[in-house]
Design a protein around this motif. Sequence first.
Motif, PDB file in Angstrom:
ATOM      1  N   LEU A  75       0.764  -1.574  -0.716  1.00 17.27           N
ATOM      2  CA  LEU A  75       0.149   0.085   0.104  1.00 17.27           C
ATOM      3  C   LEU A  75       0.752   0.998   0.466  1.00 17.27           C
ATOM      4  O   LEU A  75       0.565   2.080  -0.719  1.00 17.27           O
ATOM      5  N   ALA A  76       2.036   1.101   0.834  1.00 20.41           N
ATOM      6  CA  ALA A  76       2.773   2.051   1.048  1.00 20.41           C
ATOM      7  C   ALA A  76       3.456   2.677  -0.729  1.00 20.41           C
ATOM      8  O   ALA A  76       3.393   4.061  -0.813  1.00 20.41           O
ATOM      9  N   ARG A  77       3.699   1.878  -1.255  1.00 22.57           N
ATOM     10  CA  ARG A  77       4.327   1.427  -2.196  1.00 22.57           C
ATOM     11  C   ARG A  77       3.579   2.593  -3.243  1.00 22.57           C
ATOM     12  O   ARG A  77       3.814   2.886  -4.658  1.00 22.57           O
ATOM     13  N   LEU A  78       2.151   1.605  -3.578  1.00 20.85           N
ATOM     14  CA  LEU A  78       0.977   2.697  -4.413  1.00 20.85           C
ATOM     15  C   LEU A  78       0.521   4.202  -3.615  1.00 20.85           C
ATOM     16  O   LEU A  78      -0.862   4.595  -3.922  1.00 20.85           O
ATOM     17  N   ILE A  80      -0.841   4.655  -0.441  1.00 22.08           N
ATOM     18  CA  ILE A  80      -1.873   4.419  -0.362  1.00 22.08           C
ATOM     19  C   ILE A  80      -1.847   4.061   1.238  1.00 22.08           C
ATOM     20  O   ILE A  80      -0.716   3.124   1.862  1.00 22.08           O
ATOM     21  N   GLU A  81      -2.650   5.620   2.294  1.00 13.85           N
ATOM     22  CA  GLU A  81      -2.297   5.297   4.126  1.00 13.85           C
ATOM     23  C   GLU A  81      -2.988   4.017   4.160  1.00 13.85           C
ATOM     24  O   GLU A  81      -4.336   3.521   4.590  1.00 13.85           O
ATOM     25  N   ALA A  82      -1.676   3.139   4.787  1.00 16.06           N
ATOM     26  CA  ALA A  82      -2.262   1.537   5.221  1.00 16.06           C
ATOM     27  C   ALA A  82      -3.479   2.139   6.507  1.00 16.06           C
ATOM     28  O   ALA A  82      -3.001   2.166   7.459  1.00 16.06           O
ATOM     29  N   GLY A  83      -4.266   1.553   6.522  1.00 11.17           N
ATOM     30  CA  GLY A  83      -5.301   1.049   8.199  1.00 11.17           C
ATOM     31  C   GLY A  83      -5.197  -0.026   8.903  1.00 11.17           C
ATOM     32  O   GLY A  83      -3.726  -0.906   8.831  1.00 11.17           O
ATOM     33  N   SER A  84      -5.512  -0.177   9.845  1.00  7.09           N
ATOM     34  CA  SER A  84      -4.371  -0.299  11.087  1.00  7.09           C
ATOM     35  C   SER A  84      -5.657  -1.223  11.557  1.00  7.09           C
ATOM     36  O   SER A  84      -4.775  -2.965  12.053  1.00  7.09           O
ATOM     37  N   LYS A  85      -6.199  -1.953  10.609  1.00  2.00           N
ATOM     38  CA  LYS A  85      -7.370  -3.286  10.510  1.00  2.00           C
ATOM     39  C   LYS A  85      -6.847  -3.890   9.088  1.00  2.00           C
ATOM     40  O   LYS A  85      -7.127  -3.670   8.334  1.00  2.00           O
TER      41      LYS A  85
END
Length: 109
Positions: A75-78, A80-85
Amino acid sequence: MRVASPVNFAGRLFIPGESVKGELPLEMIEQLKENGFLTDHLDEAATQDDASLEQDYPTAEEFSKLKADEQKVLLARLNIEAGSKAQERVEKYESWLASQEKGADDAEL
């Protein structure tokens, strides 16, 4: 050498088109090349048709089976902020996949 399909090595996920030069041990690069995970052609992975999106990135189902850290890295490479869940991360990835498929469909028109 560029990754032709997703490769997870030492907790790092390499996505298709990404260079592994200097990132992996030489013997690992040779093994990946023998098994078809790498390509010598710099442009091959970068110029793949958008219609083959499923081959370039994990499907939503494959993504959901990745470890949390692997999901977060992808997600980081895209950008996109990753959710915690886990469910949040899967939903964000599914949304991104849908937007990519829509973009490919629009490009065909």
